[in-house]
Design a protein around this motif. Structure first.
Motif, short mmCIF file in Angstrom:
data_model
loop_
_atom_site.label_atom_id
_atom_site.label_comp_id
_atom_site.label_asym_id
_atom_site.label_seq_id
_atom_site.Cartn_x
_atom_site.Cartn_y
_atom_site.Cartn_z
N ALA A 405 0.88 -1.31 0.00
CA ALA A 405 -0.07 0.02 0.01
C ALA A 405 0.91 1.28 -0.08
O ALA A 405 0.41 2.23 -0.63
CB ALA A 405 -0.80 0.21 1.28
N ARG A 406 2.06 1.34 0.70
CA ARG A 406 2.92 2.42 0.70
C ARG A 406 3.40 2.63 -0.55
O ARG A 406 3.69 3.97 -1.08
CB ARG A 406 3.87 2.21 1.77
N GLN A 407 3.84 1.38 -1.20
CA GLN A 407 4.63 1.52 -2.47
C GLN A 407 3.74 2.00 -3.61
O GLN A 407 3.95 3.06 -4.44
CB GLN A 407 5.22 0.29 -2.81
N LEU A 408 2.42 1.67 -3.55
CA LEU A 408 1.46 2.13 -4.38
C LEU A 408 1.13 3.71 -4.33
O LEU A 408 1.13 4.55 -5.12
CB LEU A 408 0.13 1.28 -4.40
N LEU A 409 1.20 3.97 -3.02
CA LEU A 409 1.05 5.46 -2.82
C LEU A 409 2.35 6.37 -3.21
O LEU A 409 2.03 7.33 -3.96
CB LEU A 409 1.11 5.86 -1.05
N ARG A 410 3.40 5.93 -3.17
CA ARG A 410 4.82 6.52 -3.63
C ARG A 410 4.76 6.54 -5.31
O ARG A 410 4.94 7.50 -5.80
CB ARG A 410 5.97 5.66 -3.26
N LEU A 411 4.24 5.48 -6.04
CA LEU A 411 4.08 5.55 -7.26
C LEU A 411 3.03 6.54 -7.89
O LEU A 411 3.42 7.19 -8.78
CB LEU A 411 3.71 4.20 -7.88
N ARG A 412 1.89 6.54 -7.11
CA ARG A 412 1.15 7.53 -7.41
C ARG A 412 1.58 9.21 -7.16
O ARG A 412 1.28 9.87 -7.81
CB ARG A 412 -0.37 7.34 -6.64
N ALA A 413 2.28 9.13 -6.26
CA ALA A 413 3.03 10.34 -5.99
C ALA A 413 3.87 10.99 -6.97
O ALA A 413 4.17 12.00 -7.61
CB ALA A 413 3.62 10.45 -4.85
N VAL A 414 4.81 9.96 -7.54
CA VAL A 414 5.65 9.95 -8.42
C VAL A 414 4.97 10.45 -9.95
O VAL A 414 5.47 11.18 -10.84
CB VAL A 414 6.87 8.98 -8.67
N GLU A 415 3.90 9.65 -10.05
CA GLU A 415 3.26 9.93 -11.23
C GLU A 415 2.53 11.29 -11.32
O GLU A 415 2.81 11.91 -12.29
CB GLU A 415 2.00 9.06 -11.35
N HIS A 416 2.13 11.87 -10.08
CA HIS A 416 1.69 13.00 -10.17
C HIS A 416 2.58 14.33 -10.73
O HIS A 416 2.78 15.34 -10.98
CB HIS A 416 1.00 13.65 -8.88
N LEU A 417 4.04 13.77 -9.69
CA LEU A 417 5.09 14.75 -9.94
C LEU A 417 5.60 14.71 -11.38
O LEU A 417 5.80 15.97 -12.07
CB LEU A 417 6.37 14.34 -8.96
N VAL A 418 5.62 13.52 -12.28
CA VAL A 418 5.97 13.49 -13.52
C VAL A 418 5.02 14.56 -14.36
O VAL A 418 5.28 15.18 -15.16
CB VAL A 418 6.17 12.06 -13.77
N VAL A 419 3.80 13.97 -14.28
CA VAL A 419 2.89 14.83 -14.83
C VAL A 419 2.97 16.50 -14.51
O VAL A 419 2.95 17.11 -15.45
CB VAL A 419 1.32 14.28 -14.76
#
Length: 419
Positions: A405-419
């Motif tokens: 669950a934490r890793q999925l949250l970090r991935l979502r955060a990186v996705e938002h940063l990249v976008v």
């Protein structure tokens, strides 16, 4: 000097012997005339050597009266004897019994010496029998088969009518029981829909709801079984409705109840009311899916009826305890790790409260998780990827799913940063 009259001469004032009426067939005995003459001569004696006319005449009349009385008594006795003799000969008695019969016929008239009672000719039915031993007749009569009669036919007809009425009542009771079971399922599923709808109006912030409700064949059957064991009248009615005798044992009665409940579940899912309430249930779950609120339920019943089945030696499968509330939008607890699929996620090793708490914790770790992502994380944590086998959730699996669950949250955060 006494004068003796000749015996053959008639006395003055006495009728001649030949003029007396005799009975039919009666003959005068020679001794009677001689005796009469002697009595008359004796009665005609004059005391002191002189005979007076009046004395001689009175003595002659008295002697004649006594002689007539004696003669009539003799005739009556001879007549009675002849009649008794004729009757005895007619009846076929032995000669030795005729005297006894005559004596018995005149016992009230003439007192005579007692004569032994005559012995009749031996007859089989009149022979005296020895006292028979006492025998109880009732058991012998009870063992005899009844003779068919019109009354017995009427009794069998009445019994047949009662059997037909009993079968009709049993069919009606079974139909009522089936209807009661279907109504119970409809009411239970409708209550769940109502509770989910009411909770959706104020869901809170946890993003999870647990339903401690199991609507399975075992749970529904236990409601009837518990009532039958508590109230004898309910047990008798249940046995009648299931077509079982009132004195049936627990194993047969429970088996019949299980069959009836299974057929009621199948009929409910095909019935119009069952299809309609199922659509309402799925519609409410879709709303939970859109609101990111994960419902959690127990996939199987673990109630006391399972102990009854074990006590009575009855086996059961998963369908018997499987909850009717299972749905692809539900997260459920299974009995074994190998149960469940990608569409119907079920995990083992946790209780309903523990699984609800885990889902709430994952929601706090990653508020962006959807219901589908939650179910996928739990499915991945309960599967051995190397062996492709399902496993129960333990402490290690719980930590693993939290890390996912934490890793999925970090991935979502990186996705938002990249976008």
């Amino acid at each position: 000097m006494s004068v003796r009259l000749p015996p053959n001469l008639p006395r003055p004032g006495v009728p001649a012997r030949g003029l007396r009426e005799e009975g039919p067939g009666e003959k005068a005995k020679p001794g009677e005339g001689k005796a009469s003459g002697k009595a008359s001569a004796k009665g005609g004696l004059v005391k002191g050597g002189s005979a007076k006319g009046t004395s001689a005449k009175g003595g002659a009349q008295e002697s004649a009266g006594q002689e007539g009385t004696a003669a009539r008594s003799a005739e009556a006795e001879r007549g009675g004897g002849d009649a008794a003799k004729g009757s005895q000969q007619k009846d076929g008695m032995a000669p030795s019994t005729q005297r006894g019969a005559a004596a018995a016929g005149f016992a009230g008239l003439v007192e005579k010496p007692a004569i032994p009672e005559p012995t009749l000719a031996p007859q089989p039915q009149a022979q005296p029998q020895a006292p028979a031993p006492q025998v109880d007749v009732a058991p012998l009569q009870a063992r005899q088969l009844p003779t068919p009669s019109s009354g017995a036919s009427r009794e069998r007809t009445a019994t047949d009518g009662q059997g037909a009425n009993a079968a009709k009542e049993a069919a009606e009771g079974r139909a009522k029981l089936r209807l009661a079971l279907i109504n119970r399922l409809f009411r239970g599923l409708s209550e769940v829909v109502m509770k989910l709808t009411n909770f959706l109006a104020n869901p809170g912030r946890q993003g999870v709801v647990t339903l401690p409700v199991v609507l399975s064949e075992s749970s529904v059957a236990h409601e009837w079984w518990k009532s039958a064991n508590a109230v004898p009248e309910d047990r008798q009615y249940l046995a009648l409705a299931l077509g079982e005798p009132p004195v049936t044992d627990d194993a047969a009665l429970l088996q019949a109840l299980r069959r009836e409940v299974n057929e009621a579940f199948t009929e409910f899912l095909r019935s119009p009311q069952g299809v309609d309430v199922r659509k309402q249930y799925d519609a409410v779950l879709q709303k939970y899916e859109a609101a990111r609120i994960q419902p959690v339920i127990a996939g199987h019943d673990t109630g006391p009826l399972l102990e009854e089945c074990a006590r009575l030696g009855q086996t059961y499968g998963r369908e018997f305890t499987r909850s009717l509330l299972l749905s692809p939008w539900m997260l459920a607890i299974s009995q074994s790790p190998d149960e469940g699929s990608h569409t119907q996620v079920m995990v083992a090793g946790l209780t309903l409260a523990q699984l609800g708490a885990l889902v709430g914790h994952l929601r706090r770790l990653n508020p962006l998780l959807s219901n589908a992502q939650l179910r996928t994380l739990l499915l991945r944590a309960s599967t051995d990827m190397k062996l492709s086998l399902r496993k129960a959730l333990g402490q290690q699996e719980v930590e693993q799913v939290q890390e996912l669950a934490r890793q999925l949250l970090r991935l979502r955060a990186v996705e938002h940063l990249v976008v």
